[in-house]
Design an enzyme around this catalytic site. Sequence first.
Site, mmCIF file in Angstrom:
data_model
loop_
_atom_site.group_PDB
_atom_site.id
_atom_site.type_symbol
_atom_site.label_atom_id
_atom_site.label_comp_id
_atom_site.label_asym_id
_atom_site.label_seq_id
_atom_site.Cartn_x
_atom_site.Cartn_y
_atom_site.Cartn_z
ATOM 1 N N LYS A 42 0.822 -1.184 0.000
ATOM 2 C CA LYS A 42 0.000 0.000 0.000
ATOM 3 C C LYS A 42 0.870 1.253 0.000
ATOM 4 O O LYS A 42 0.419 2.324 -0.369
ATOM 5 C CB LYS A 42 -0.866 0.036 1.256
ATOM 6 C CG LYS A 42 -1.854 -1.087 1.383
ATOM 7 C CD LYS A 42 -2.615 -0.992 2.689
ATOM 8 C CE LYS A 42 -3.443 -2.229 2.905
ATOM 9 N NZ LYS A 42 -3.985 -2.269 4.265
ATOM 10 N N GLU A 98 8.135 1.869 -5.853
ATOM 11 C CA GLU A 98 8.228 1.548 -4.424
ATOM 12 C C GLU A 98 8.291 2.829 -3.614
ATOM 13 O O GLU A 98 8.861 3.828 -4.060
ATOM 14 C CB GLU A 98 9.495 0.743 -4.137
ATOM 15 C CG GLU A 98 9.288 -0.743 -4.132
ATOM 16 C CD GLU A 98 8.566 -1.270 -2.901
ATOM 17 O OE1 GLU A 98 7.845 -0.505 -2.219
ATOM 18 O OE2 GLU A 98 8.709 -2.457 -2.620
ATOM 19 N N ASP A 99 7.715 2.789 -2.422
ATOM 20 C CA ASP A 99 7.801 3.932 -1.520
ATOM 21 C C ASP A 99 9.206 4.040 -0.942
ATOM 22 O O ASP A 99 9.832 5.088 -0.977
ATOM 23 C CB ASP A 99 6.756 3.841 -0.415
ATOM 24 C CG ASP A 99 6.775 2.510 0.337
ATOM 25 O OD1 ASP A 99 7.523 1.583 -0.032
ATOM 26 O OD2 ASP A 99 6.015 2.394 1.315
ATOM 27 N N ASP A 102 14.574 -0.574 1.671
ATOM 28 C CA ASP A 102 15.566 -0.661 2.750
ATOM 29 C C ASP A 102 16.313 -1.985 2.655
ATOM 30 O O ASP A 102 17.361 -2.046 2.049
ATOM 31 C CB ASP A 102 15.006 -0.319 4.130
ATOM 32 C CG ASP A 102 13.868 -1.180 4.615
ATOM 33 O OD1 ASP A 102 13.696 -2.308 4.137
ATOM 34 O OD2 ASP A 102 13.155 -0.716 5.505
ATOM 35 N N LYS A 130 17.061 3.519 1.550
ATOM 36 C CA LYS A 130 17.729 3.411 2.849
ATOM 37 C C LYS A 130 18.844 2.368 2.720
ATOM 38 O O LYS A 130 18.718 1.227 3.124
ATOM 39 C CB LYS A 130 16.732 3.011 3.933
ATOM 40 C CG LYS A 130 17.273 3.180 5.348
ATOM 41 C CD LYS A 130 16.327 2.640 6.400
ATOM 42 C CE LYS A 130 15.086 3.478 6.556
ATOM 43 N NZ LYS A 130 14.242 3.017 7.690
ATOM 44 N N PHE A 151 13.175 5.281 11.487
ATOM 45 C CA PHE A 151 11.868 4.756 11.104
ATOM 46 C C PHE A 151 11.081 5.870 10.429
ATOM 47 O O PHE A 151 10.719 6.861 11.050
ATOM 48 C CB PHE A 151 11.103 4.191 12.305
ATOM 49 C CG PHE A 151 10.054 3.226 11.867
ATOM 50 C CD1 PHE A 151 10.342 1.874 11.754
ATOM 51 C CD2 PHE A 151 8.789 3.670 11.514
ATOM 52 C CE1 PHE A 151 9.386 0.983 11.300
ATOM 53 C CE2 PHE A 151 7.821 2.791 11.063
ATOM 54 C CZ PHE A 151 8.118 1.440 10.959
ATOM 55 N N ASP A 158 3.779 3.803 6.278
ATOM 56 C CA ASP A 158 3.073 3.648 7.532
ATOM 57 C C ASP A 158 3.914 3.036 8.641
ATOM 58 O O ASP A 158 4.994 2.510 8.409
ATOM 59 C CB ASP A 158 1.862 2.736 7.319
ATOM 60 C CG ASP A 158 2.251 1.268 7.209
ATOM 61 O OD1 ASP A 158 1.702 0.446 7.956
ATOM 62 O OD2 ASP A 158 3.112 0.935 6.362
ATOM 63 N N ARG A 164 0.140 7.146 7.106
ATOM 64 C CA ARG A 164 0.235 7.206 5.644
ATOM 65 C C ARG A 164 -0.244 8.550 5.100
ATOM 66 O O ARG A 164 0.216 9.009 4.069
ATOM 67 C CB ARG A 164 -0.617 6.107 5.000
ATOM 68 C CG ARG A 164 -0.123 4.710 5.184
ATOM 69 C CD ARG A 164 -0.953 3.736 4.330
ATOM 70 N NE ARG A 164 -0.787 2.365 4.729
ATOM 71 C CZ ARG A 164 0.203 1.569 4.339
ATOM 72 N NH1 ARG A 164 1.141 2.047 3.557
ATOM 73 N NH2 ARG A 164 0.267 0.312 4.737
#
Length: 179
Positions: A42, A98-99, A102, A130, A151, A158, A164
Amino acid sequence: MINDVEKVLYSEEVLIKRIKELAQEISNDYSNKDLLIVGVLKGSVVFTSDLIKYITIPCAIDFMAVSSYGNSTETSGVVRILKDLDNDIEGKDVLIVEDIVDTGVTLSYLLEYLKARKANSIEIVALLNKEARRKSDIKVKYIGFEVPDEFIVGYGIDYAENYRNLPFIGSLKREIYEK
């Protein structure tokens, strides 16, 4: 909700400026190609939505839902396809959106999964990278921003399905996710 954010890393204005730049690069690189944008649900929804608004060439859009985190802050290492593509990708130039990248575990699995479907090409665009947490050797062609090993929340990203809808990228206060 905003009080849970330690600091804002990228404002909405900075994000949109960079997304426009990425969209221009993509438009240039994929002109005269059969481009299929694949948003990874999401987290990428907000980024994907804004990115396609600024892409100036024809493109189709599809979504996949892939999970290796659940409600945890650490990847389980087990990747599950929750929603597959609706479209055939054979002969298409696929751009995975992709958001944040990492560990790279999920993307590594996704790339292998999609390669068997005979796409002309498969590349990745990530709003955030990241590198400090990378476990898989993933090549991300387009990167919006490098982020520190904190984080991250906001702009679609989220923590336990919250944050979000923040219009910026920020780092979450440690006491929130270390409860």
